[in-house]
Each structure stands twice: as structure tokens, then as C-alpha cells.
Motif scaffolding. Structure first.
Motif, PDB file in Angstrom:
ATOM      1  N   LEU A   1     -19.408 -30.954 -27.348  1.00 43.55           N
ATOM      2  CA  LEU A   1     -18.685 -30.235 -26.299  1.00 43.55           C
ATOM      3  C   LEU A   1     -17.561 -29.390 -26.883  1.00 43.55           C
ATOM      4  CD1 LEU A   1     -18.304 -32.789 -23.355  1.00 43.55           C
ATOM      5  CD2 LEU A   1     -20.064 -31.067 -23.706  1.00 43.55           C
ATOM      6  N   ASN A   2     -17.342 -28.195 -26.294  1.00 46.01           N
ATOM      7  CA  ASN A   2     -16.191 -27.405 -26.714  1.00 46.01           C
ATOM      8  C   ASN A   2     -14.928 -28.014 -26.113  1.00 46.01           C
ATOM      9  OD1 ASN A   2     -15.711 -26.392 -24.049  1.00 46.01           O
ATOM     10  ND2 ASN A   2     -17.201 -24.756 -24.384  1.00 46.01           N
ATOM     11  N   TYR A   3     -13.769 -27.557 -26.596  1.00 49.16           N
ATOM     12  CA  TYR A   3     -12.527 -28.235 -26.239  1.00 49.16           C
ATOM     13  C   TYR A   3     -12.250 -28.211 -24.735  1.00 49.16           C
ATOM     14  CZ  TYR A   3      -7.707 -29.440 -25.591  1.00 49.16           C
ATOM     15  OH  TYR A   3      -6.574 -30.037 -25.119  1.00 49.16           O
ATOM     16  N   ALA A   4     -12.452 -27.077 -24.081  1.00 50.54           N
ATOM     17  CA  ALA A   4     -12.123 -26.967 -22.657  1.00 50.54           C
ATOM     18  C   ALA A   4     -12.917 -27.978 -21.833  1.00 50.54           C
ATOM     19  CB  ALA A   4     -12.390 -25.543 -22.171  1.00 50.54           C
ATOM     20  N   ARG A   5     -14.231 -28.064 -22.089  1.00 47.32           N
ATOM     21  CA  ARG A   5     -15.060 -29.026 -21.345  1.00 47.32           C
ATOM     22  C   ARG A   5     -14.720 -30.458 -21.728  1.00 47.32           C
ATOM     23  NH1 ARG A   5     -21.191 -27.600 -21.994  1.00 47.32           N
ATOM     24  NH2 ARG A   5     -21.354 -29.329 -20.513  1.00 47.32           N
ATOM     25  N   TYR A   6     -14.414 -30.659 -23.008  1.00 41.49           N
ATOM     26  CA  TYR A   6     -14.088 -32.001 -23.484  1.00 41.49           C
ATOM     27  C   TYR A   6     -12.781 -32.502 -22.872  1.00 41.49           C
ATOM     28  CZ  TYR A   6     -13.121 -35.788 -26.726  1.00 41.49           C
ATOM     29  OH  TYR A   6     -12.837 -37.009 -27.259  1.00 41.49           O
ATOM     30  N   ALA A   7     -11.756 -31.628 -22.834  1.00 38.72           N
ATOM     31  CA  ALA A   7     -10.467 -32.015 -22.250  1.00 38.72           C
ATOM     32  C   ALA A   7     -10.623 -32.321 -20.765  1.00 38.72           C
ATOM     33  CB  ALA A   7      -9.444 -30.896 -22.459  1.00 38.72           C
TER      34      ALA A   7
ATOM     35  N   GLU B   1      -4.012 -27.602 -29.479  1.00 38.57           N
ATOM     36  CA  GLU B   1      -5.280 -27.157 -28.899  1.00 38.57           C
ATOM     37  C   GLU B   1      -5.041 -26.347 -27.617  1.00 38.57           C
ATOM     38  OE1 GLU B   1      -8.137 -27.398 -30.284  1.00 38.57           O
ATOM     39  OE2 GLU B   1      -8.487 -29.340 -31.243  1.00 38.57           O
ATOM     40  N   GLU B   2      -4.128 -26.830 -26.775  1.00 35.93           N
ATOM     41  CA  GLU B   2      -3.815 -26.111 -25.532  1.00 35.93           C
ATOM     42  C   GLU B   2      -3.180 -24.753 -25.840  1.00 35.93           C
ATOM     43  OE1 GLU B   2      -4.310 -26.848 -22.216  1.00 35.93           O
ATOM     44  OE2 GLU B   2      -5.587 -28.477 -22.931  1.00 35.93           O
ATOM     45  N   GLN B   3      -2.337 -24.719 -26.846  1.00 35.06           N
ATOM     46  CA  GLN B   3      -1.703 -23.455 -27.253  1.00 35.06           C
ATOM     47  C   GLN B   3      -2.772 -22.442 -27.673  1.00 35.06           C
ATOM     48  OE1 GLN B   3       1.154 -23.710 -30.607  1.00 35.06           O
ATOM     49  NE2 GLN B   3      -0.009 -21.982 -31.411  1.00 35.06           N
ATOM     50  N   HIS B   4      -3.719 -22.879 -28.459  1.00 34.93           N
ATOM     51  CA  HIS B   4      -4.795 -21.984 -28.907  1.00 34.93           C
ATOM     52  C   HIS B   4      -5.675 -21.554 -27.732  1.00 34.93           C
ATOM     53  CE1 HIS B   4      -4.515 -23.819 -33.224  1.00 34.93           C
ATOM     54  NE2 HIS B   4      -3.565 -22.945 -32.975  1.00 34.93           N
ATOM     55  N   ARG B   5      -5.925 -22.486 -26.817  1.00 31.64           N
ATOM     56  CA  ARG B   5      -6.791 -22.173 -25.678  1.00 31.64           C
ATOM     57  C   ARG B   5      -6.184 -21.075 -24.809  1.00 31.64           C
ATOM     58  NH1 ARG B   5      -8.393 -24.620 -20.452  1.00 31.64           N
ATOM     59  NH2 ARG B   5      -6.655 -26.067 -20.528  1.00 31.64           N
ATOM     60  N   HIS B   6      -4.855 -21.071 -24.705  1.00 28.30           N
ATOM     61  CA  HIS B   6      -4.168 -20.061 -23.884  1.00 28.30           C
ATOM     62  C   HIS B   6      -3.699 -18.862 -24.706  1.00 28.30           C
ATOM     63  CE1 HIS B   6      -4.209 -22.532 -20.272  1.00 28.30           C
ATOM     64  NE2 HIS B   6      -3.809 -23.554 -20.993  1.00 28.30           N
ATOM     65  N   HIS B   7      -4.133 -18.810 -25.987  1.00 25.57           N
ATOM     66  CA  HIS B   7      -3.792 -17.697 -26.884  1.00 25.57           C
ATOM     67  C   HIS B   7      -2.270 -17.473 -26.954  1.00 25.57           C
ATOM     68  CE1 HIS B   7      -8.061 -16.860 -26.885  1.00 25.57           C
ATOM     69  NE2 HIS B   7      -8.056 -16.784 -25.579  1.00 25.57           N
ATOM     70  N   ALA B   8      -1.537 -18.591 -27.005  1.00 23.02           N
ATOM     71  CA  ALA B   8      -0.070 -18.528 -27.077  1.00 23.02           C
ATOM     72  C   ALA B   8       0.380 -18.737 -28.516  1.00 23.02           C
ATOM     73  CB  ALA B   8       0.540 -19.597 -26.176  1.00 23.02           C
TER      74      ALA B   8
ATOM     75  N   ASP C   1     -12.307 -27.460 -30.858  1.00 22.30           N
ATOM     76  CA  ASP C   1     -12.874 -26.208 -30.379  1.00 22.30           C
ATOM     77  C   ASP C   1     -13.684 -25.504 -31.466  1.00 22.30           C
ATOM     78  OD1 ASP C   1     -13.153 -24.860 -28.016  1.00 22.30           O
ATOM     79  OD2 ASP C   1     -11.550 -23.434 -28.407  1.00 22.30           O
ATOM     80  N   ALA C   2     -13.661 -26.044 -32.691  1.00 19.51           N
ATOM     81  CA  ALA C   2     -14.386 -25.416 -33.807  1.00 19.51           C
ATOM     82  C   ALA C   2     -15.836 -25.896 -33.839  1.00 19.51           C
ATOM     83  CB  ALA C   2     -13.705 -25.751 -35.124  1.00 19.51           C
ATOM     84  N   LYS C   3     -16.707 -25.041 -34.305  1.00 16.86           N
ATOM     85  CA  LYS C   3     -18.101 -25.437 -34.509  1.00 16.86           C
ATOM     86  C   LYS C   3     -18.165 -26.433 -35.664  1.00 16.86           C
ATOM     87  CE  LYS C   3     -19.729 -22.569 -31.409  1.00 16.86           C
ATOM     88  NZ  LYS C   3     -20.315 -23.097 -30.151  1.00 16.86           N
TER      89      LYS C   3
END
Length: 423
Positions: free
Chosen positions: A140-146, A214-221, A328-330
Motif C-alpha cells: 500500500l502507498n502511504y496515503a492508503r496505509y495511513a 511522511e505527512e509533510q512530504h504528502r502535503h508537499h510542505a 510512500d517509496a516503491k
């Protein structure tokens, strides 16, 4: 009902994430076993310790979250950047040992719980749960996993249902929160330390810091040390998330203590070594409904805690050697990260096949966590007070005092634990 109410609720729940998941993962099957033993052996006498541990949990987990969000780097990476390498290597090695033992105990408890519910081989179920947890983290990718982890926290509601049917004398139970029933014995002192050790655990520090990244990267912050003007809303979100997560964790722990005190202790059953044994002991006293809920809760919280234990180890290892690692990495782009997840999980599962007593394994995991927790907390306090790491967002004076108090309490608890080992 006000039409804005649903949107307010959505906004509230959208702010919950790393803190909520971390708090829920704190009530893992091994923690359930500890709290069951506390309730069975001492009744309501140790309920006051959860009032003590709650603010300590909040402050140290908030410190972990701040390290991740402000610096954009996890705890191990900050140790690598600013402090001697032996401190980093020692912390990560002890974390790996404790996490593998905890993984073994949690997977074994999940297998035993499913065996109680369905029959069949507990060993097979243990291995099955290990494979499932690894597959979910890898696939699972990070968004779905979280999102999946956040929904998994609902499994802990089963313990509130158990306590509702357990016949708890609420007057006595609530009084015990503020009026300690002290016993001057080694067993009582060890139980106090065990509660602190299961609520303030090093793997939770690494996990929450990493999830903020991970959340920071997901929101491109960007890290807050680079954009301090954006800190206000983010710091408020972290505080709310951590308060709710640690509050939820504490209430679940209390529910387990109350349920076992009202059933097992009240009926003279005072020796419980595993969470599965606690579930089985509930069946003839509280009925099949309470038994089934308790056992299902063990499986549900294990599905939450096992990935957190393995994931925290993977973050620590990759940060220690300075390579990229992310949920979130492959897999082919983060080989060491996913290899660590798979290796620690399956090593933990393997402990159940080599004749290791799970109760003794948890005991020694507590010893390792005790060795690691206070020094790691001290290192974290140094990081959040260091302008080279935090920029202008070093910890406030009030929070610094609370953080060092939490560190001191944990150091004292560890000293008491080791003193209890002496003949």
C-alpha cells in the motif's frame, strides 16, 4: 442540528493522524497483557498511575512529533547529524532488539487469540499475521496505509464495550484515579514501572517523528525550521493530535484494567501472563460476548501495532545509515527500508517457534526499553533545545521543564525496576 456540524467534525478528524495512530498502537497485545495483569493482581489500586503517565506521554510524544515536523528529519537522523555516532548506534541497536521481541509477543498473542475464537493452530495464525502485516506495508502507498491504520484504531472500542458489561463498581473505580491505594511491595513497584514502560515506549518516539515527515512530504510542505511563519497552525495541529491520541490510549488502558479488576480480580484470579490468557479467563466470568470482544480487540490492535513496531525499526535503520526510507517509496527504491520491515516482523514471528516463553520475552523487552527510554528521551530534549536543529522553533521554557520532568520520572522508574531485580 447545525449544518456546519458535520464539516466541523470532518475538520476535527482530518487533523488527527500520527498522534492518534501512535496512541492506539501503544495499546498493543503486549500492553493489553500488562494491563490485564495489573487489573487482575491489584484490582483498581493502580488506576492512579494512568493519571500520572498521561501528561508524560503527551509531552514526550509531542517532542517526537516536533522533531520530525520542524527539522524534516527523524530522531535517528538528528542523532547522526548532531551527536556522537556511538549514541546513535547504541540507541538503534537497543530499539531493534526490543522491537523484535515485542513483535514476537504481539504476533504470538494475535495467533493465540484467533485460535481461541476459531480453533486451529495458533502457530499457523502467528505466521499468517506476520505475512499479512508485511504485505500490507509493502503493497500500500502511504496515503492508503495511513487511512487504514486510522480506521484500525476503532478496534480498540471493543474494550469500552467489555468494561460496560463487566459490572465495574464505578464509585470505587473513579476514586482510585485520584486516591492511590499504595502497597509497599516489590510486586507493586514493578507493576508501576511496567505501566510506565508500556505507555512510554521508544518505538513510539521514532514512529511519530517519522509519520510527521511522511505527512509533510504528502502535503508537499517544507520543514518548519525553513518556514517558521507557518508554524502556528501546524504546532496547534500536532498538540491536538497528540492530546487526542494519548488520551484515547489512556482511556483504553484504563478500560482493560477496570474490566479485569471487576471480573478476574473480583473472582480471585490474580495471575495473568498474556493477553490471550486474560481473554480466556474472562469467558466463564463475564460471558462469551465479553470474551469475544476482548479477543477481537487483541487481533485488531495487533494489526495496528505490528506495522508500527516494524516501521519504526525501518525508519531508525535507514536514518542511521543515511539512506532514503519511506512508506510512500516503491520497494525497489527503498530496499533497506522494506527489508528491515520484513526481517524484524518475521524474526519476531520466528521467536514463537523456538520455545521462547512469551511472558519472559516481554519481561526482557521491558528491560531493554527501560535501558533505552530515559537516555533517548534526554537526547530528544537536547535536540528540541538545539537551535542548529530546530532553528527559531526550539521548545518553549514551560514545555522544556515538562519534558525534563518526564525524562526524570522515566529514569527513576527504570532505576526502581532494576532495583527490584536485586535479591
Amino acid at each position: 442540528m447545525d449544518k456546519s456540524e458535520p464539516s466541523r467534525l470532518r475538520r476535527f478528524f482530518s487533523q488527527l493522524g500520527p498522534g492518534l495512530i501512535t496512541g492506539a498502537a501503544d495499546d498493543d497485545p503486549s500492553g493489553i497483557g500488562t494491563h490485564s495483569q495489573v487489573g487482575a493482581q491489584f484490582g483498581y489500586g493502580l488506576a492512579w498511575t494512568f493519571v500520572l503517565s498521561f501528561p508524560l506521554m503527551v509531552v514526550i510524544q509531542e517532542v517526537a512529533a516536533l522533531i520530525g515536523r520542524v527539522t524534516g528529519a527523524g530522531i535517528a537522523r538528528n542523532l547522526r547529524r548532531h551527536y556522537p555516532r556511538p549514541l546513535l548506534w547504541g540507541a538503534v541497536l537497543l530499539l531493534l532488539i526490543a522491537n523484535v521481541v515485542n513483535l514476537g509477543a504481539d504476533l504470538g498473542a494475535m495467533g493465540a487469540a484467533l485460535s481461541l475464537l476459531l480453533g486451529g493452530s495458533g502457530a499457523f495464525y502467528t505466521l499468517m499475521f506476520g505475512v499479512i502485516c508485511v504485505a500490507v506495508e509493502v503493497r500500500l502507498n502511504y496515503a492508503r496505509y495511513a487511512s487504514l491504520l486510522k480506521w484500525t484504531t476503532l478496534s480498540l472500542l471493543s474494550y469500552f464495550a467489555v468494561v460496560m458489561v463487566a459490572g465495574v463498581p464505578w464509585g470505587r473505580a473513579l476514586t482510585a484515579l485520584v486516591v492511590p491505594e499504595i502497597e509497599w511491595s516489590a510486586a507493586y513497584a514493578t507493576a508501576v514501572v511496567a505501566i510506565l514502560g508500556t505507555t512510554i515506549s521508544p518505538y513510539l518516539f521514532f514512529w511519530q517523528a517519522a509519520q510527521e515527515i511522511e505527512e509533510q512530504h504528502r502535503h508537499h510542505a517544507k520543514p518548519l525550521c525553513i518556514t517558521p511563519r507557518e508554524a502556528g497552525p501546524e504546532l496547534r495541529r500536532i498538540r491536538l493530535d497528540t492530546l487526542v491520541g494519548m488520551g484515547f490510549s489512556t482511556l483504553v488502558s484504563l478500560a482493560i484494567v477496570y474490566a479485569t479488576a471487576a471480573t478476574l480480580n473480583a473472582n480471585g484470579i490474580t495471575d495473568i501472563t498474556t493477553s490471550a490468557q486474560a481473554a480466556e479467563a474472562l469467558r466463564p466470568i463475564a460471558g462469551p460476548f465479553a470474551f469475544a470482544l476482548f479477543a477481537l480487540g487483541i487481533i485488531g490492535t495487533g494489526l495496528l501495532a505490528v506495522p508500527v513496531l516494524a516501521g519504526s525499526a525501518a525508519y531508525a535503520v535507514t536514518e542511521m545509515v543515511g539512506v532514503a526510507g519511506s512508506l510512500d517509496a516503491k520497494p525497489m527504491r527503498a530496499r533497506l527500508f522494506y527489508l528491515t520491515i520484513a526481517a524484524t516482523t518475521m524474526l519476531g514471528a520466528a521467536l514463537n517457534f523456538v520455545g521462547i516463553d512469551p511472558a519472559k520475552a516481554l519481561y526482557w523487552a521491558a528491560v531493554v526499553n527501560g535501558v533505552l527510554a530515559a537516555p533517548l528521551m534526554a537526547a530528544m530534549m537536547l535536540i528540541v533545545s538545539n537551535p542548529r536543529a530546530m532553528g527559531r522553533l526550539t521548545l518553549s521554557r514551560r514545555a522544556t521543564v515538562l519534558g525534563w520532568v518526564a525524562t526524570g520520572v522515566m529514569a527513576l522508574a527504570t532505576a526502581v525496576f532494576f532495583a527490584s531485580l536485586l535479591p
